[in-house]
Design an enzyme around this catalytic site. Sequence first.
Site, mmCIF file in Angstrom:
data_model
loop_
_atom_site.group_PDB
_atom_site.id
_atom_site.type_symbol
_atom_site.label_atom_id
_atom_site.label_comp_id
_atom_site.label_asym_id
_atom_site.label_seq_id
_atom_site.Cartn_x
_atom_site.Cartn_y
_atom_site.Cartn_z
ATOM 1 C CB SER A 271 14.597 20.508 -15.550
ATOM 2 O OG SER A 271 13.906 21.671 -15.649
ATOM 3 C CD GLU B 152 9.888 10.132 -16.926
ATOM 4 O OE1 GLU B 152 9.615 10.757 -15.733
ATOM 5 O OE2 GLU B 152 10.251 10.572 -18.052
ATOM 6 C CE LYS C 46 12.915 17.454 -11.786
ATOM 7 N NZ LYS C 46 12.335 16.506 -12.722
ATOM 8 C CG HIS D 224 -1.884 -1.181 1.338
ATOM 9 N ND1 HIS D 224 -3.042 -1.071 0.720
ATOM 10 C CD2 HIS D 224 -1.886 -2.282 1.999
ATOM 11 C CE1 HIS D 224 -3.615 -2.264 0.993
ATOM 12 N NE2 HIS D 224 -2.844 -3.249 1.749
#
Length: 461
Positions: A313, A326, A319, A183
């Site tokens: 980015s 992805e 970053k 969870h």
Amino acid sequence: MTKNYRIEKDSMGELEVPADALYGAQTQRAINNFPISGLILPPAFIKTIALIKKTAAKVNMDLSELEASKGNAIIQAAQQIIDGQHRHQFPIDVFQTGSGTSTNMNVNEVLANLATHALGKPVSANDDVNMGQSSNDVIPTAIHVSAALECQKILLPGLVHLAETIEQKATSLDNVTKTGRTHLMDAMPVRMSQELGAWALQIRNGIDRINATLPRVYKLALGGTAVGTGINAHPRFAAEFAGLLSAETGLPFKPNDSFFESLSAQDTIVELSGQLKVIAVSLMKIANDLRWMNSGPLAGLGEIELPALQPGSSIMPGKVNPVIPEATAMVAAQVIGNDATTTIAGQSGTFQLNVMLPVIAYNILQSIEILGNVSKLLADKAIAGFTVRTDNLQQALAKNPILVTALNPIIGYAKAAEVAKAAYKQGRPIIEVASEMTDLSREDLEKLLEPVHLTQGGISE
């Protein structure tokens, strides 16, 4: 006739075709009729139709149905397509006639033109290249053959490579223990080898599912011609075609048990698409686990660092994003969508013919290709190269109040819950709080709460 066009003729009359086009009137009519998406059937599918025409020409020659000079010219022309030549000669939109007749005739016309030019006398697209065939058995055959070939060439090697890479990584991390999560909440410890082992088994099961389906994919429609009766095909055509194709490809193709089933239904490809969807679901799970484990580097879980592949980015310097997971997740989403399309298309077998064959071909081949390709990328550019942030793992483990679960048999669930809540509230290691709130010695607690022991299915004595 204009400067840049020539006049071609078919059973519906005359029309203009680009002067340099190898195709003829039926292809041009399809170009004119279906300016829908700009999507065309993939090269693997066109090459497979050419392979079918090449093999059919050999069979018809062997059966004394086709003149040898014409047959050899067709074979040579087909080999050019198989070798990747003349790709721009196959421009018909995926969204076309549901039987794929336009694409079948596109290939027939190109091969007839090339063969005519090489031979110096007319070779007919319908009577010679398409001899003993119909679009209604050629296109289903091309779907099965191209899917089988691409599974062997791209999908299965990609999946095997991914499974092996995960297994190798798991072996190297067998001594690394981390906080388990259910969870998305802290749970009992697991070894990273156990976590990755689950991924590897998902992929191995996917490989097994594909291999279990392929025997049905190897069953072919060719020989059924228009409706499944085999009209205009030699009685030995289907069997000899499958035998020659098997010799050419190394795959065990054979005529289907019922040509009527081959033409009217695409159940086997719907089944294969479903297996691809399961693999997509597996890849989505693995990709998302990697994204969560890599999250941070400061405010996330920070359990691993994926290889830095590109700036993440356009505005935030430094970053770095988990781009391969992805991309994998997007491939999975596309494959799941392709399966929905293939499922609906598979329902469109009305009486003796399925009439959504081109979109089935497009979607099944895209799914096979992108799953195979992204599996290799996920293996090589994410899993093989990620590093473990051991300090973060150990810090989280030490303060994990769920470790108190190991004390349940000794102090009871209620008391263990008190210890867990106190440790969480105070932000202290569970072993320190347990030593204060129970009668257990520090030595006993160290044995009972040792994380690696808790990953072995029981409590070490």
